[in-house]
Design a protein around this motif. Structure first.
Motif, PDB file in Angstrom:
ATOM      1  N   ARG A 200       3.822  -5.396  -7.273  1.00 50.39           N
ATOM      2  CA  ARG A 200       3.923  -4.469  -6.152  1.00 50.39           C
ATOM      3  C   ARG A 200       4.672  -3.211  -6.597  1.00 50.39           C
ATOM      4  O   ARG A 200       5.644  -3.282  -7.345  1.00 50.39           O
ATOM      5  N   LYS A 213       8.833   1.451   4.695  1.00 47.90           N
ATOM      6  CA  LYS A 213       7.801   1.860   3.749  1.00 47.90           C
ATOM      7  C   LYS A 213       8.326   2.091   2.342  1.00 47.90           C
ATOM      8  O   LYS A 213       7.538   2.239   1.411  1.00 47.90           O
ATOM      9  N   THR A 336       0.832   6.218  -0.406  1.00 40.83           N
ATOM     10  CA  THR A 336      -0.534   5.775  -0.126  1.00 40.83           C
ATOM     11  C   THR A 336      -1.556   6.234  -1.162  1.00 40.83           C
ATOM     12  O   THR A 336      -2.400   5.463  -1.602  1.00 40.83           O
ATOM     13  N   SER A 605      -5.707  -0.788  -4.821  1.00 35.63           N
ATOM     14  CA  SER A 605      -4.604  -0.953  -3.853  1.00 35.63           C
ATOM     15  C   SER A 605      -3.259  -1.067  -4.553  1.00 35.63           C
ATOM     16  O   SER A 605      -2.473  -1.950  -4.264  1.00 35.63           O
ATOM     17  N   TYR A 608       0.964   0.401  -1.470  1.00 33.24           N
ATOM     18  CA  TYR A 608       0.929  -0.236  -0.158  1.00 33.24           C
ATOM     19  C   TYR A 608       2.147   0.236   0.608  1.00 33.24           C
ATOM     20  O   TYR A 608       3.263   0.242   0.081  1.00 33.24           O
ATOM     21  N   PRO A 610       3.671  -0.380   4.724  1.00 33.02           N
ATOM     22  CA  PRO A 610       3.372  -0.961   6.036  1.00 33.02           C
ATOM     23  C   PRO A 610       2.946   0.140   7.014  1.00 33.02           C
ATOM     24  O   PRO A 610       3.611   1.167   7.098  1.00 33.02           O
ATOM     25  N   THR A 611       1.856  -0.087   7.703  1.00 38.62           N
ATOM     26  CA  THR A 611       1.201   0.863   8.624  1.00 38.62           C
ATOM     27  C   THR A 611       0.577   2.054   7.891  1.00 38.62           C
ATOM     28  O   THR A 611       0.119   2.997   8.522  1.00 38.62           O
ATOM     29  N   SER A 615      -3.442  -0.448   4.862  1.00 43.90           N
ATOM     30  CA  SER A 615      -2.467  -1.550   4.867  1.00 43.90           C
ATOM     31  C   SER A 615      -2.996  -2.767   5.618  1.00 43.90           C
ATOM     32  O   SER A 615      -2.480  -3.870   5.450  1.00 43.90           O
ATOM     33  N   GLU A 616      -4.036  -2.573   6.448  1.00 46.84           N
ATOM     34  CA  GLU A 616      -4.582  -3.727   7.174  1.00 46.84           C
ATOM     35  C   GLU A 616      -5.235  -4.729   6.237  1.00 46.84           C
ATOM     36  O   GLU A 616      -5.497  -5.863   6.621  1.00 46.84           O
ATOM     37  N   TRP A 618      -3.797  -5.904   3.673  1.00 46.24           N
ATOM     38  CA  TRP A 618      -2.705  -6.657   3.055  1.00 46.24           C
ATOM     39  C   TRP A 618      -1.739  -7.122   4.128  1.00 46.24           C
ATOM     40  O   TRP A 618      -1.705  -6.576   5.221  1.00 46.24           O
ATOM     41  N   GLN A 629       9.863  -6.519   4.971  1.00 44.38           N
ATOM     42  CA  GLN A 629       9.294  -6.516   3.625  1.00 44.38           C
ATOM     43  C   GLN A 629       9.829  -7.624   2.730  1.00 44.38           C
ATOM     44  O   GLN A 629       9.644  -7.590   1.513  1.00 44.38           O
ATOM     45  N   LEU A 633       3.503  -9.930  -0.943  1.00 46.34           N
ATOM     46  CA  LEU A 633       2.446  -9.070  -0.398  1.00 46.34           C
ATOM     47  C   LEU A 633       1.100  -9.641  -0.839  1.00 46.34           C
ATOM     48  O   LEU A 633       0.834  -9.748  -2.040  1.00 46.34           O
TER      49      LEU A 633
END
Ligand SMILES: Cc1cc2nc3c(=O)[nH]c(=O)nc-3n(C[C@H](O)[C@H](O)[C@H](O)COP(=O)(O)OP(=O)(O)OC[C@H]3O[C@@H](n4cnc5c(N)ncnc54)[C@H](O)[C@@H]3O)c2cc1C
Ligand SMILES: *[C@@H]1O[C@H](CO)[C@@H](O)[C@H](O)[C@H]1NC(C)=O
Ligand SMILES: *[C@@H]1O[C@H](CO)[C@@H](O)[C@H](O)[C@H]1NC(C)=O
Ligand SMILES: *[C@@H]1O[C@H](CO)[C@@H](O)[C@H](O)[C@H]1NC(C)=O
Ligand SMILES: *[C@@H]1O[C@H](CO)[C@@H](O)[C@H](O)[C@H]1NC(C)=O
Ligand SMILES: *[C@@H]1O[C@H](CO)[C@@H](O)[C@H](O)[C@H]1NC(C)=O
Ligand SMILES: *[C@@H]1O[C@H](CO)[C@@H](O)[C@H](O)[C@H]1NC(C)=O
Ligand SMILES: *[C@@H]1O[C@H](CO)[C@@H](O)[C@H](O)[C@H]1NC(C)=O
Ligand SMILES: *[C@@H]1O[C@H](CO)[C@@H](O)[C@H](O)[C@H]1NC(C)=O
Ligand SMILES: *[C@@H]1O[C@H](CO)[C@@H](O)[C@H](O)[C@H]1NC(C)=O
Length: 636
Positions: A200, A213, A336, A605, A608, A610-611, A615-616, A618, A629, A633
């Motif tokens: 990650r 994030k 992102t 990917s 990553y 969140p949001t 991200s949907e 994962w 977090q 992941l």
């Protein structure tokens, strides 16, 4: 014993020489960007394939570039979860050590910021613990730490300051390792390593993000905080723009660009928060500003960016070079599409500002109904105030049974003298007086943005682990229809009366004429109020109870707000991490295109958040069941 095929010093020297040679050989193109400006020194140190020739092939494979982003490369090696500490394929210590050598010693193994409070930790030190504890709510210490974040709730509350040293402190949702970045080559190495090893990756700048994030369990962190260069261009030209601009390193914070603006006589579009990273997650997610009612969002100002892509390549992104990515990076969210190393943004002429603070409350003389009549008169004025180019930050809260208080904190009247400000306020102030509500505005004119901002916006406290926020961008349409305006008012009043505070901005953020469209949330273009509220609980509340409180907040409390404007949205960077259908709320009609671009530029990917876009696909399996977090992941 050092393996014979490898000496770190040689590699580091080679890496540095690669850029040094270019300069010595007079290859000016290598220190000049397609944006038409010189690269920062940190950006001239780039990774070259030469470095790999000194590694054995197994190790070289871990640092190699990916295929170019435009390839539709399917991910085959790492399906399921990202490689996690303790997994068989987690890199061996020798590999981390090679990585550190390649980085020139910039790899930091994470020590949680509050580790000194725990007797189980080698860092245990009561004196240090007291110092950290006393500064815990000050954003500076988190920004200056490689891995700490300002919302420990979404990290996983794994190592909070405590007076009980026998409690446990773990790495939790903090990154395992962090690269303390001072040049582009280090970012390229980190990106390549994380992608090739399947681990990650997170990007941390200041750690301000509301939704965790900038942190992640088992992650490699890229810490951009020390990229502090600022360069001002009086006559910058690109894509039809000709005028003043500023190039900012990714680590520049709001107060730093404002100080530079005061020194050189320009006004930058940055946030109100003092330590927010203006060239990081803030601008990439849109970025509202005390200047927004006049100049739009921070993302609207961006003319060019320097970026390390998911394949490890370092590129200049402009309207001309790469219109899709240029569009996506300006508002589509941080962490992102790539790691931004600098942005070039328009700046504006010096401007004067009147800053005003005042408050009023219920009292013996002021009934609840009178108080709310005063509030309603203010709400009615939102279109006029935003259209006059002003930005107001105000708080309304319940202070007990049937008692309420309103705090203007502050009203930021850009390009208004005190007398012009008073004229603008006249209708509302007239109503307050007619209602018999006592209030005493303290209004001061400053001849530049910096001084007005410094006087008006106090440093906010951070790092609470007993509260979470949610928000809504209420659209102008809610003011253009009396039924909707009543419903808006009723929803706000109900929220505040139920004990949830309102912290809101009356502003607008339209895309100015002649600016290039971008991916910022379309809901911003319509808004007259960015409203935030929060829920909190007592220390020691069980995880299950916190979870049900969060659900009530998300669905019922914020649900009331959504009902008044179902097609509007919310600001991703100051929001509820559990916002239902976040794709529509945070990205609106831009989501489909943003998602396609995500597949194109980051097909594996690697990034990553969140949001974030994509991200949907994962999910983090958090150990406490909360949306934080602290867990693996995995692909869903
Ligand atoms: C006290 C406070 C005040 C605030 N005031 C405002 C305000 O006035 N206006 C406003 O719009 N918002 C404001 N915010 C919200 C702020 O915009 C977000 O928290 C934003 O995410 C901060 O960006 P950062 O880079 O400082 O933080 P980080 O948490 O370090 O990063 C946020 C996200 O951006 C990514 N990111 C950071 N740098 C880069 C980079 N170089 N390349 C790629 N991705 C990157 C991270 O991975 C993460 O996903 C405020 C927040 C706080 C806590
Ligand atoms: C990928 O892009 C880089 C520059 O961005 C270029 O130097 C390289 O040749 C490209 N590689 C391939 C395989 O197209
Ligand atoms: C990070 O690197 C900078 C040099 O770029 C150095 O000054 C700083 O001390 C380092 N920070 C940490 C926490 O190691
Ligand atoms: C309340 O009203 C009384 C009488 O009208 C007045 O004397 C007093 O000053 C008021 N108090 C406040 C706090 O406004
Ligand atoms: C400030 O207001 C004047 C008119 O009062 C206008 O000419 C000028 O363009 C405004 N400046 C900004 C930055 O909006
Ligand atoms: C409210 O305003 C009064 C003056 O009317 C001032 O004395 C007081 O400090 C203000 N309170 C807050 C919380 O700002
Ligand atoms: C008025 O506000 C300014 C900041 O803008 C502050 O310095 C000053 O102390 C305030 N005065 C009063 C009387 O509150
Ligand atoms: C005003 O809003 C209400 C509620 O959404 C709606 O029923 C009504 O048709 C609207 N009126 C106008 C004139 O648009
Ligand atoms: C809005 O609310 C006010 C006050 O409650 C009421 O008088 C008015 O009729 C309402 N308007 C509409 C269109 O519902
Ligand atoms: C929760 O506990 C921390 C320290 O453990 C303390 O600093 C904080 O004030 C407490 N918060 C509440 C809401 O009780």
């Amino acid at each position: 014993m050092a393996p014979s095929w490898f000496t770190g010093a040689v590699l580091s020297a080679l890496l540095l020489a690669a850029s040094g040679n270019a300069a010595v050989a007079g290859q000016k193109f290598s220190s000049f960007s397609k944006a038409g400006t010189p690269l920062f020194n940190s950006e001239t140190v780039q990774l070259t394939e030469k470095v790999f020739t000194n590694l054995n092939s197994n190790h070289a494979t871990l640092f190699k570039f990916g295929s170019n982003g435009t390839d539709h490369q399917p991910r085959s090696l790492f399906t399921g979860c990202k490689v996690f500490p303790g997994d068989l394929s987690w890199p061996l210590p020798i590999v981390w050590s090679i990585f550190d050598d390649l980085l020139g010693g910039a790899l930091i193994r994470t020590v949680p910021l509050a580790a000194s409070c725990y007797s189980s930790r080698p860092e245990y030190n009561q004196h240090k613990c007291e110092s950290i504890s006393s500064q815990w709510t000050d954003s500076h210490i988190h920004a200056a730490d490689p891995a700490s974040v300002m919302w420990p709730l979404f990290e996983g509350r794994s190592c909070l300051p405590t007076t009980n040293p026998s409690e446990s402190c773990s790495l939790g949702g903090y990154s395992s390792y962090t690269v303390n970045v001072s040049n582009v080559a280090q970012i390229q190495l980190a990106v390549n390593f994380a992608r090739n090893a399947g681990i990650r990756l997170v990007v941390k700048n200041t750690g301000h993000d509301f939704n965790g994030k900038s942190t992640g369990a088992g992650a490699l962190g890229i810490w951009t905080h020390n990229l502090k260069d600022i360069e001002y261009y009086e006559n910058f030209r690109i894509s039809g723009y000709h005028g003043p601009a500023v190039k900012m390193g990714a680590g520049v914070q709001a107060y730093e660009i404002y100080e530079k603006g005061k020194e050189l006589g320009f006004t930058a579009v940055g946030g109100e928060g003092k330590t927010v990273g203006v060239a990081g997650g803030y601008v990439l997610g849109g970025g509202h500003s005390p200047m927004s009612s006049i100049y739009g969002l921070a993302a609207d100002q961006v003319l060019a960016l320097e970026v390390v892509l998911a394949n490890g390549r370092f590129v200049t992104v402009t309207e001309k070079s790469d219109p899709g990515l240029f569009w996506a990076l300006r508002g589509g969210g941080g962490g992102t599409y790539g790691v931004v190393t600098s942005v070039i943004s328009r700046v504006h002429p010096k401007v004067g500002v009147t800053v005003s603070t005042f408050n009023f409350s219920t009292s013996k003389n002021i009934s609840t109904e009178t108080f709310w009549a005063g509030m309603r008169s203010y709400l009615n004025r939102f279109p006029a105030h935003a259209d006059a180019g002003t930005y107001a930050y105000f708080w309304v809260m319940s202070t007990g049974k049937n008692s309420f208080t309103f705090l203007m904190n502050p009203f930021f009247a850009v390009n208004h003298t005190v007398s012009e400000f008073n004229t603008l306020m006249k209708p509302w102030f007239h109503d307050l007086k007619a209602l018999g509500i006592p209030f005493k505005p303290n209004s001061t004119y400053y001849n530049n943005f910096h001084d007005a901002w410094a006087a008006g916006f106090p440093l906010e406290t951070v790092a609470s682990s007993v509260m979470m926020t949610g928000s809504r961008l209420f659209p102008r349409a809610n003011w253009e229809n009396a039924t909707k305006l009543n419903a808006t008012f009723d929803a706000l009043r109900a929220t505040i009366s139920a004990g949830y505070p309102l912290l809101a901005f009356n502003m607008k953020a339209e895309l100015p004429k002649g600016y290039l469209p971008n991916s910022a949330n379309p809901a911003f273009r319509q808004t007259l109020m960015h409203a935030i509220t929060s829920t909190s609980w007592a220390n020691g509340t069980s995880d299950a109870d916190i979870k049900s409180k969060m659900e009530h907040f998300t669905n019922d409390i914020l649900g009331k707000w959504r009902t008044t404007c179902p097609d509007a949205g919310a600001y991703m960077s100051e929001s509820d991490i559990s916002e239902p259908h976040f794709q529509q709320a945070f990205y609106g009609s831009n989501y489909a295109r943003l998602y396609r671009l995500k597949q194109r530029y980051d097909p594996t990917s690697l990034f990553y958040a969140p949001t974030g876009v994509g991200s949907e696909d994962w999910a983090v399996k958090s150990v406490d069941g909360l949306p934080d977090q602290n867990g693996r992941l995995c692909r869903v």
